[in-house]
Design an enzyme around this catalytic site. Structure first.
Site, PDB file in Angstrom:
ATOM      1  N   LYS A   1      -4.227  10.485   3.714  1.00 49.15           N
ATOM      2  CA  LYS A   1      -4.292   9.811   5.004  1.00 49.15           C
ATOM      3  C   LYS A   1      -3.297  10.490   5.924  1.00 49.15           C
ATOM      4  CE  LYS A   1      -3.943   5.178   6.945  1.00 49.15           C
ATOM      5  NZ  LYS A   1      -3.724   3.766   6.575  1.00 49.15           N
TER       6      LYS A   1
ATOM      7  N   ASP B   1      -4.241  -6.943   8.090  1.00 47.22           N
ATOM      8  CA  ASP B   1      -5.437  -6.320   8.664  1.00 47.22           C
ATOM      9  C   ASP B   1      -6.596  -6.366   7.667  1.00 47.22           C
ATOM     10  OD1 ASP B   1      -6.860  -5.144  10.732  1.00 47.22           O
ATOM     11  OD2 ASP B   1      -6.268  -3.109  10.215  1.00 47.22           O
TER      12      ASP B   1
ATOM     13  N   GLY C   1      -9.709   6.370  11.577  1.00 47.47           N
ATOM     14  CA  GLY C   1      -9.431   5.040  12.113  1.00 47.47           C
ATOM     15  C   GLY C   1      -8.401   5.131  13.200  1.00 47.47           C
ATOM     16  N   GLY C   2      -7.854   3.993  13.562  1.00 45.91           N
ATOM     17  CA  GLY C   2      -6.901   3.927  14.647  1.00 45.91           C
ATOM     18  C   GLY C   2      -5.611   4.684  14.387  1.00 45.91           C
ATOM     19  N   MET C   3      -5.210   4.781  13.119  1.00 50.94           N
ATOM     20  CA  MET C   3      -3.941   5.439  12.808  1.00 50.94           C
ATOM     21  C   MET C   3      -4.095   6.910  12.469  1.00 50.94           C
ATOM     22  SD  MET C   3      -1.729   2.583  10.767  1.00 50.94           S
ATOM     23  CE  MET C   3      -0.305   3.640  10.656  1.00 50.94           C
TER      24      MET C   3
ATOM     25  N   ILE D   1     -13.261  12.256   5.114  1.00 53.58           N
ATOM     26  CA  ILE D   1     -14.084  11.140   4.645  1.00 53.58           C
ATOM     27  C   ILE D   1     -13.960   9.893   5.512  1.00 53.58           C
ATOM     28  CG2 ILE D   1     -14.282  11.922   2.259  1.00 53.58           C
ATOM     29  CD1 ILE D   1     -12.008  10.011   1.510  1.00 53.58           C
ATOM     30  N   GLY D   2     -13.065   9.924   6.497  1.00 53.17           N
ATOM     31  CA  GLY D   2     -12.945   8.750   7.363  1.00 53.17           C
ATOM     32  C   GLY D   2     -11.952   8.958   8.476  1.00 53.17           C
TER      33      GLY D   2
ATOM     34  N   VAL E   1      -8.668  10.323   7.180  1.00 55.28           N
ATOM     35  CA  VAL E   1      -8.564  10.330   5.726  1.00 55.28           C
ATOM     36  C   VAL E   1      -9.429  11.462   5.201  1.00 55.28           C
ATOM     37  CG1 VAL E   1      -8.896   9.015   3.593  1.00 55.28           C
ATOM     38  CG2 VAL E   1      -8.205   7.829   5.690  1.00 55.28           C
TER      39      VAL E   1
END
Length: 175
Positions: free
Chosen positions: A43, A134, A23-25, A20-21, A28
């Site tokens: 995550k 953040d 990012g930088g880390m 579902i997603g 998800v």
């Protein structure tokens, strides 16, 4: 990242349903808690982001697990192995503020309501000694009822650490 044929693989007692997603880390995933029969968000730390990033993800889990506020997405569990770290968190059905803003500006009343909810959540976190570091539209989730939920404390600092931070490294998302 392992090439999985979704849905299906298990991470502990959690069955991965879909991505579902990202990012930088890391990434998800939407998953099902097979014990409690509820949806959760998993995550996963990117496999090339070990070391400091792994510690940051664990710090996020520990920091947010201390917070119990309706405006902060809850952490339920952490699963660690030699290859990665997974944080099991509350799945907030809805969309990010960044996705919502792509559809156009928000009405003033909605901006004020979301702003009040976010300041309440941040005040609670700060009152417990945690600074988000953040805050941005991608890290604000809006649930189906229109309520704001703060997520992604991956760069969080304790206020004690923040007061001793020299500013030599950068934290948060660059402008």
């Amino acid at each position: 990242m392992a090439p999985w044929s979704l849905p299906g693989p298990l991470v502990g007692p959690y069955r991965v349903l879909e991505k579902i997603g990202a990012g930088g880390m890391g990434e998800v995933f939407l998953a099902e808690d097979t014990r409690l029969r509820r949806q959760v968000a998993l995550k996963r730390l990117a496999s090339d982001a070990l070391g400091d990033m792994r510690r940051a993800l664990l710090r996020e889990a520990r920091a947010v697990a201390q917070l119990h506020h309706p405006g902060i997405a809850a952490i339920f569990d952490v699963i660690e192995d030699d290859q990665t770290v997974w944080i099991v968190m509350e799945y907030v059905e809805g969309e990010s503020l960044s996705a919502r803003l792509r559809r156009g500006p928000l009405p003033v009343a909605e901006v004020l309501a979301l702003g009040q909810q976010l300041t309440d959540a941040l005040a609670d976190a700060h009152g417990r000694g945690i600074v988000h570091c953040d805050l941005k539209p991608a890290n604000i989730l809006i649930d189906r009822r229109g309520n704001a939920r703060l997520a992604d404390f991956g760069l969080a600092l304790s206020l004690q650490a923040a007061s001793s931070w020299s500013g030599g490294d950068s934290r948060g998302t660059a402008g």
